[in-house]
Design a protein around this motif. Structure first.
Motif, PDB file in Angstrom:
ATOM      1  N   MET A 208       0.829  -1.207   0.000  1.00  0.00           N
ATOM      2  CA  MET A 208       0.000   0.000   0.000  1.00  0.00           C
ATOM      3  C   MET A 208       0.862   1.254   0.000  1.00  0.00           C
ATOM      4  SD  MET A 208      -1.174   2.527   2.289  1.00  0.00           S
ATOM      5  CE  MET A 208      -0.987   1.752   3.875  1.00  0.00           C
ATOM      6  N   ILE A 209       1.896   1.276   0.843  1.00  0.00           N
ATOM      7  CA  ILE A 209       2.797   2.436   0.894  1.00  0.00           C
ATOM      8  C   ILE A 209       3.480   2.631  -0.451  1.00  0.00           C
ATOM      9  CG2 ILE A 209       4.923   3.319   1.927  1.00  0.00           C
ATOM     10  CD1 ILE A 209       4.100   1.925   4.525  1.00  0.00           C
ATOM     11  N   SER A 210       3.966   1.548  -1.039  1.00  0.00           N
ATOM     12  CA  SER A 210       4.651   1.631  -2.330  1.00  0.00           C
ATOM     13  C   SER A 210       3.697   2.068  -3.444  1.00  0.00           C
ATOM     14  CB  SER A 210       5.282   0.283  -2.677  1.00  0.00           C
ATOM     15  OG  SER A 210       6.234  -0.101  -1.711  1.00  0.00           O
ATOM     16  N   ALA A 211       2.477   1.530  -3.420  1.00  0.00           N
ATOM     17  CA  ALA A 211       1.507   1.875  -4.459  1.00  0.00           C
ATOM     18  C   ALA A 211       1.124   3.349  -4.391  1.00  0.00           C
ATOM     19  CB  ALA A 211       0.259   1.000  -4.319  1.00  0.00           C
ATOM     20  N   LEU A 212       0.891   3.857  -3.177  1.00  0.00           N
ATOM     21  CA  LEU A 212       0.541   5.269  -3.031  1.00  0.00           C
ATOM     22  C   LEU A 212       1.694   6.173  -3.474  1.00  0.00           C
ATOM     23  CD1 LEU A 212      -1.356   5.189   0.388  1.00  0.00           C
ATOM     24  CD2 LEU A 212      -2.342   5.572  -1.876  1.00  0.00           C
ATOM     25  N   SER A 213       2.915   5.787  -3.128  1.00  0.00           N
ATOM     26  CA  SER A 213       4.075   6.571  -3.553  1.00  0.00           C
ATOM     27  C   SER A 213       4.242   6.515  -5.072  1.00  0.00           C
ATOM     28  CB  SER A 213       5.339   6.058  -2.863  1.00  0.00           C
ATOM     29  OG  SER A 213       5.246   6.203  -1.463  1.00  0.00           O
ATOM     30  N   PHE A 214       3.974   5.363  -5.662  1.00  0.00           N
ATOM     31  CA  PHE A 214       4.058   5.215  -7.113  1.00  0.00           C
ATOM     32  C   PHE A 214       3.049   6.130  -7.806  1.00  0.00           C
ATOM     33  CE2 PHE A 214       2.713   3.189 -11.087  1.00  0.00           C
ATOM     34  CZ  PHE A 214       3.927   3.062 -11.731  1.00  0.00           C
ATOM     35  N   LEU A 215       1.876   6.295  -7.181  1.00  0.00           N
ATOM     36  CA  LEU A 215       0.831   7.147  -7.752  1.00  0.00           C
ATOM     37  C   LEU A 215       1.039   8.623  -7.441  1.00  0.00           C
ATOM     38  CD1 LEU A 215      -2.291   4.936  -6.912  1.00  0.00           C
ATOM     39  CD2 LEU A 215      -1.217   5.239  -9.150  1.00  0.00           C
ATOM     40  N   GLY A 216       2.067   8.921  -6.622  1.00  0.00           N
ATOM     41  CA  GLY A 216       2.332  10.309  -6.268  1.00  0.00           C
ATOM     42  C   GLY A 216       1.542  10.795  -5.080  1.00  0.00           C
ATOM     43  N   LEU A 217       0.878   9.870  -4.352  1.00  0.00           N
ATOM     44  CA  LEU A 217       0.053  10.245  -3.205  1.00  0.00           C
ATOM     45  C   LEU A 217       0.730   9.937  -1.872  1.00  0.00           C
ATOM     46  CD1 LEU A 217      -3.393   8.888  -4.486  1.00  0.00           C
ATOM     47  CD2 LEU A 217      -2.575  11.247  -4.514  1.00  0.00           C
TER      48      LEU A 217
END
Length: 278
Positions: A208-217
């Motif tokens: 979840m942390i990686s996905a949000l960072s990947f999306l710029g959030l």
């Protein structure tokens, strides 16, 4: 001791533990291991290949990928640890209160949990971050808000499983306080099952942390974080697709290690209840 003995006999579990210990130590000692600063830009080394100075090459800004990968442990993995620790703490306190005292307080806590669990956790996290804005602190807060209710309900069910045991009933008839009974008889038995839940779920927090960072959030540049590294690598994916491999493989291996370790702990603690996560 019996649990430790089972884990010692499980070679795969020991490999996962050893790997995760190495990852954690790499994050702790990153300032001494990393050959370069993770945020210093060096345009002369832009997209440099693998060398003794840059073990995994350099990104589009000339930053050492290996150094950023090491420092990324501190944001990706350590933030996941903090998030999970706070979530489990809240879930344990509220779940124990609901399971031990029951009655009206149990009803109130469970109805609040029902309200929070009526929203998909991913949608709630995105909504909270959308209102609060991107950042490490907001990721932690959003994840805790989205997950505490599920942990409270699960830990309550675990506590209820032990409150009707004969030794607990005997302690209650003998006049011991509820706090004494919980501390001496219930908590030691529930700790293993709580550990299994947390270990199985920490991988999803990392994703979840990686996905949000990947999306710029999530984590913002130039802070090194594995999801952010994937986001930056995609900009040069056509000419240097291999730049996506180090953070991607790191996420894959760490999440898999936690999942396999959770399965091993489940067998060692002989946990038979469902541990399916939302």
């Amino acid at each position: 001791m019996e649990v430790l003995s089972k884990l010692m006999k499980d070679r795969f579990a020991m490999i996962c533990i050893a790997f995760l210990v190495i990852v954690v130590l790499a994050g702790i000692f990153a300032p001494w291991i990393a050959p370069h600063s993770p945020i210093d830009v060096n345009v002369k080394e832009k997209l440099a290949g693998i060398s003794t100075s840059y073990p995994l090459g350099a990104d589009q800004l000339g930053r050492c990928i290996f150094s950023r990968l090491l420092y990324g442990v501190r944001t990706t993995v350590f933030i996941a640890f903090i998030t999970m620790a706070v979530t489990v703490l809240i879930g344990t306190v509220l779940g124990a209160i609901a399971g031990v005292f029951r009655g009206k307080i149990d009803e109130i806590i469970m109805r609040v949990c029902d309200i929070f669990m009526s929203f998909p956790s991913e949608v709630m996290i995105l909504a909270i971050i959308g209102m609060m804005g991107p950042g490490i602190t907001n990721i932690v807060i959003a994840s805790i808000i989205a997950k505490w209710a599920w942990y409270t309900r699960m830990i309550r069910s675990i506590v209820l499983k032990y409150t009707d045991k004969n030794y607990v009933q005997f302690a209650r008839v003998s006049g011991f306080s509820r706090w004494h009974i919980f501390k001496k008889h219930i908590m030691p038995n529930t700790a293993g099952e709580i550990a299994v839940l947390a270990t199985l779920d920490i991988g999803s927090v990392i994703l979840m942390i990686s996905a949000l960072s990947f999306l710029g959030l999530g984590v913002q540049a130039p802070t090194p974080e594995w999801g952010m590294m994937l986001n930056e690598a995609k900009n040069v994916m056509i000419i240097r697709p291999e730049l996506m491999l180090p953070p991607g493989i790191a996420i894959l291996f760490v999440v898999a290690a936690f999942n396999f370790l959770g399965d091993s702990l489940q067998g060692a603690f002989n946990v038979k209840h469902g541990t399916k996560r939302r």
